[in-house]
Motif scaffolding. Structure first.
Motif, PDB file in Angstrom:
ATOM      1  N   UNK A 147       0.868  -1.210  -0.049  1.00 18.45           N
ATOM      2  CA  UNK A 147       0.059  -0.093   0.075  1.00 18.45           C
ATOM      3  C   UNK A 147       0.890   1.027   0.134  1.00 18.45           C
ATOM      4  N   UNK A 148       0.505   2.263  -0.927  1.00 18.91           N
ATOM      5  CA  UNK A 148       1.207   3.517  -0.859  1.00 18.91           C
ATOM      6  C   UNK A 148       0.126   4.785  -0.371  1.00 18.91           C
ATOM      7  N   UNK A 149       0.223   5.089   0.782  1.00 20.99           N
ATOM      8  CA  UNK A 149      -0.625   5.669   1.610  1.00 20.99           C
ATOM      9  C   UNK A 149       0.080   7.099   1.670  1.00 20.99           C
ATOM     10  N   UNK A 150      -1.400   8.093   1.797  1.00 22.16           N
ATOM     11  CA  UNK A 150      -0.720   9.431   1.679  1.00 22.16           C
ATOM     12  C   UNK A 150       0.011  10.036   0.574  1.00 22.16           C
ATOM     13  N   UNK A 151       0.605  11.103   0.913  1.00 25.53           N
ATOM     14  CA  UNK A 151       1.394  11.641  -0.485  1.00 25.53           C
ATOM     15  C   UNK A 151       2.571  12.319   0.168  1.00 25.53           C
ATOM     16  N   UNK A 152       3.281  13.206  -0.598  1.00 21.62           N
ATOM     17  CA  UNK A 152       4.202  14.053  -0.303  1.00 21.62           C
ATOM     18  C   UNK A 152       3.893  15.581  -0.422  1.00 21.62           C
ATOM     19  N   UNK A 153       2.745  15.947   0.047  1.00 22.46           N
ATOM     20  CA  UNK A 153       2.367  17.329  -0.027  1.00 22.46           C
ATOM     21  C   UNK A 153       1.766  17.430   1.518  1.00 22.46           C
ATOM     22  N   UNK A 154       2.106  18.516   2.084  1.00 22.14           N
ATOM     23  CA  UNK A 154       1.881  19.013   3.231  1.00 22.14           C
ATOM     24  C   UNK A 154       0.330  19.065   3.517  1.00 22.14           C
ATOM     25  N   UNK A 155      -0.344  19.503   2.622  1.00 23.31           N
ATOM     26  CA  UNK A 155      -1.937  19.530   2.971  1.00 23.31           C
ATOM     27  C   UNK A 155      -2.392  19.021   1.737  1.00 23.31           C
ATOM     28  N   UNK A 156      -2.982  17.661   1.979  1.00 26.73           N
ATOM     29  CA  UNK A 156      -3.574  17.132   1.111  1.00 26.73           C
ATOM     30  C   UNK A 156      -4.918  16.267   1.683  1.00 26.73           C
ATOM     31  N   UNK A 157      -6.076  17.094   1.359  1.00 26.29           N
ATOM     32  CA  UNK A 157      -7.424  16.685   1.612  1.00 26.29           C
ATOM     33  C   UNK A 157      -8.184  15.690   0.614  1.00 26.29           C
ATOM     34  N   UNK A 158      -7.579  14.971  -0.180  1.00 22.52           N
ATOM     35  CA  UNK A 158      -8.303  14.411  -1.159  1.00 22.52           C
ATOM     36  C   UNK A 158      -8.500  13.067  -0.852  1.00 22.52           C
ATOM     37  N   UNK A 159      -8.270  12.340   0.437  1.00 16.14           N
ATOM     38  CA  UNK A 159      -8.705  11.337   0.974  1.00 16.14           C
ATOM     39  C   UNK A 159      -8.696  11.048   2.468  1.00 16.14           C
ATOM     40  N   UNK A 160      -9.006  10.076   3.021  1.00 18.98           N
ATOM     41  CA  UNK A 160      -8.623   9.683   4.249  1.00 18.98           C
ATOM     42  C   UNK A 160      -7.231   9.762   4.719  1.00 18.98           C
ATOM     43  N   UNK A 161      -6.796  10.371   5.814  1.00 16.79           N
ATOM     44  CA  UNK A 161      -5.466  10.421   5.964  1.00 16.79           C
ATOM     45  C   UNK A 161      -5.001   8.979   6.675  1.00 16.79           C
ATOM     46  N   UNK A 162      -5.029   7.954   5.829  1.00 17.04           N
ATOM     47  CA  UNK A 162      -4.699   6.492   6.387  1.00 17.04           C
ATOM     48  C   UNK A 162      -3.389   6.330   6.970  1.00 17.04           C
ATOM     49  N   UNK A 163      -2.291   6.921   6.489  1.00 19.43           N
ATOM     50  CA  UNK A 163      -0.948   6.746   7.163  1.00 19.43           C
ATOM     51  C   UNK A 163      -0.920   6.524   8.750  1.00 19.43           C
ATOM     52  N   UNK A 164      -2.020   7.448   9.281  1.00 10.91           N
ATOM     53  CA  UNK A 164      -2.039   7.532  10.823  1.00 10.91           C
ATOM     54  C   UNK A 164      -2.521   5.998  11.470  1.00 10.91           C
ATOM     55  N   UNK A 165      -3.232   5.406  10.594  1.00 11.20           N
ATOM     56  CA  UNK A 165      -3.715   4.020  11.008  1.00 11.20           C
ATOM     57  C   UNK A 165      -2.481   3.361  11.503  1.00 11.20           C
ATOM     58  N   UNK A 166      -1.260   3.351  10.839  1.00 10.54           N
ATOM     59  CA  UNK A 166       0.038   2.638  11.067  1.00 10.54           C
ATOM     60  C   UNK A 166       0.903   3.508  12.140  1.00 10.54           C
ATOM     61  N   UNK A 167       0.483   4.724  12.335  1.00 10.55           N
ATOM     62  CA  UNK A 167       1.386   5.126  13.355  1.00 10.55           C
ATOM     63  C   UNK A 167       1.389   4.751  14.756  1.00 10.55           C
ATOM     64  N   UNK A 168       2.146   4.214  15.502  1.00  9.19           N
ATOM     65  CA  UNK A 168       2.004   3.434  16.739  1.00  9.19           C
ATOM     66  C   UNK A 168       1.322   2.194  16.572  1.00  9.19           C
ATOM     67  N   UNK A 169       1.449   1.558  15.470  1.00  7.34           N
ATOM     68  CA  UNK A 169       0.689   0.436  15.240  1.00  7.34           C
ATOM     69  C   UNK A 169       1.457  -0.736  15.665  1.00  7.34           C
ATOM     70  N   UNK A 170       2.936  -0.698  16.056  1.00  9.13           N
ATOM     71  CA  UNK A 170       3.452  -1.752  16.643  1.00  9.13           C
ATOM     72  C   UNK A 170       3.693  -2.630  15.524  1.00  9.13           C
ATOM     73  N   UNK A 171       3.711  -2.844  14.254  1.00 11.40           N
ATOM     74  CA  UNK A 171       3.797  -3.702  13.471  1.00 11.40           C
ATOM     75  C   UNK A 171       2.666  -4.686  13.289  1.00 11.40           C
ATOM     76  N   UNK A 172       1.336  -4.249  13.986  1.00 12.95           N
ATOM     77  CA  UNK A 172       0.343  -5.085  14.075  1.00 12.95           C
ATOM     78  C   UNK A 172      -0.459  -5.335  12.441  1.00 12.95           C
TER      79      UNK A 172
END
Length: 228
Positions: A147-172
């Motif tokens: 999965x390629x999540x998010x983008x390289x733009x500081x403010x991107x409102x085109x979709x859900x900010x899915x990278x945060x699902x994996x932030x702190x997920x401990x590899x689960x």
């Protein structure tokens, strides 16, 4: 590979080394491998240490790709980069990673994201929630979906900010292989001071002064009064 098999056969005997039908030995009752993703293995809670017969998946060698947009201050790199090495790369460009840890000489940026690391720059620059823009993640499914999540733009409102699902997920939820985040300008000079307060209320006043007042003489006087 054959030399490894021979080495095991020398002390286990040929009957102790299975080479053909090993399905029952390499999968659990769900038919899946048990995998423990491991970065720098610097955590103190044992989250990256195998408990039973898991396969350790080290990210240490995924540290080749590095790019930095000095116009927008956006960093993109492989997850296996050691934090200190990454910070040194940015130093030559006038930037730095927005967090710092005691384990910076061995911890990896992918593990920092997976554990939502904080560190001594958190009060000044905020948590990783404020800096994470995108991730490349491999899911633990039968296809190894990437999965390629998010983008390289500081403010991107085109979709859900899915990278945060994996932030702190401990590899689960999956294995982080690439990180896109913002960097911050490196200060031209740094001054350190040790302040001590006798009461919790004193510490609160010190932190409040740090967040409100600029480091001028008046600000120093206010901090001095907070210590009394």
């Amino acid at each position: 590979m054959e030399s490894d098999v021979l080495a095991f056969e020398n002390f286990l005997g040929k009957e102790g080394v299975l080479k053909d039908d090993i399905t029952l030995n390499t999968t659990d009752w769900t038919g899946q491998f048990k995998v423990v993703p491991q970065g720098g293995n610097t955590g103190l809670v044992g989250a990256s240490i195998p408990v039973h017969d898991e396969v350790v998946l080290s990210l240490s060698k995924i540290n080749n790709s590095f790019s930095f947009d000095d116009t927008m201050g956006i960093l993109k790199c492989d997850a296996g980069f050691i934090l200190e090495d990454l910070d040194n790369k940015l130093a030559s460009l006038g930037y730095m990673v927005p967090f710092d840890l005691g384990a910076k000489g061995s911890c990896q940026i992918g593990g920092n994201i997976a554990t939502c690391a904080g560190g001594i720059r958190l009060i000044r620059y905020g948590s990783l929630h404020a800096h994470l823009l995108g991730l490349t993640v491999v899911l633990p499914d039968e296809h190894g979906t990437v999965l390629h999540l998010g983008s390289d733009i500081r403010k991107d409102n085109t979709s859900l900010h899915t990278p945060h699902l994996f932030l702190g997920s401990e590899g689960q939820l999956g294995v982080i292989t690439s990180v896109t985040m913002t960097a911050v300008p490196r200060p031209k000079s740094v001054q350190s001071a040790m302040l001590g307060g006798f009461l919790t209320s004193n510490i609160i006043k010190i932190v409040t002064c740090r967040l409100i007042y600029k480091p001028r003489r008046a600000g120093r006087n206010v901090i001095g009064n907070a210590l009394r």
